[in-house]
Write an enzyme that holds these catalytic residues in place. Structure first.
Site, PDB file in Angstrom:
ATOM      1  CE  LYS A  38       5.669 -22.625 -38.817  1.00 21.50           C
ATOM      2  NZ  LYS A  38       6.608 -22.841 -39.654  1.00 21.50           N
ATOM      3  CB  SER A 106      -1.482 -20.220 -38.657  1.00 22.24           C
ATOM      4  OG  SER A 106      -0.453 -19.858 -37.825  1.00 22.24           O
TER       5      SER A 106
END
Length: 197
Positions: A38, A106
């Site tokens: 990411k 997250s």
């Protein structure tokens, strides 16, 4: 605090900044396991946007934890507070008219949803960098998975702490053998198709 604190509207507003920037502001929220890629994809997206003359800022998990969130650990409660603070900071960047990129594990859907609700409208764009756990462990750039498997790191996402994958992200990148540049182009294509840029 409560009713004594009121949001102050300034004369120069977000719309003015967006007009000057010649693009819409938004929050690109990159989520995925540690080692999913990411941060790599987010970095490439920012480079492409910068080359196009767009105003951007990339918030990265390690960088934020070295400063603003250095007082937080990795318990579920601390992870929730970490995301809450990042959400508030991201909201300010979006209000500044900036395309904001946030690259954080997250792990909890409810926390990502809280950030989505905080921003409102179409300002929150969830980008799920979907990489199999086995691939993440094979990459393991920081050696974290091995340390977690050895019991040296507690509450590690994907090992002894859950990761709740997005159910309907705006951008879903299957990152297992895909070229990182091609993954970044998926995000750029979304921004173009939805008239952010």
């Amino acid at each position: 605090m409560g009713s004594d604190v009121v949001w102050h509207a300034h004369k120069v507003c977000r719309e003015d900044r967006e007009l000057q920037n010649e693009h819409r502001a938004c929050l690109l929220w990159f989520t995925g396991l540690s080692g999913s890629g990411k941060s790599t994809v987010a970095g490439l997206v920012e480079e492409k946007l910068h080359a196009m003359g767009k105003r951007t800022y990339l918030l990265d998990g390690d960088n934020v934890r070295k400063g603003m969130n250095r007082d937080l650990g990795f318990t579920d409660e601390d992870r929730i507070e970490n995301i809450r603070r990042i959400g508030e900071m991201s909201r300010l960047f979006v209000d500044a008219g900036i395309i904001t990129l946030s690259a954080f594990i997250s792990p909890f859907r409810s926390e990502r949803q809280s950030v989505r609700e905080l921003l409102g409208g179409n300002d929150f764009i969830e980008v799920f960098v979907d990489t199999p756990l086995t691939t993440c462990e094979r990459r393991d750039p920081k050696g974290l998975y091995q340390r977690a498997r050895d019991g040296l790191i507690k509450n590690f996402t994907g090992i002894d702490s859950p990761y709740e994958a997005p159910q309907s992200p705006e951008v879903h990148i299957i990152n297992d053998g895909i070229d990182p540049d091609a993954a970044a182009e998926q995000v750029i294509s979304y921004l173009v198709a939805n008239k952010y840029i």
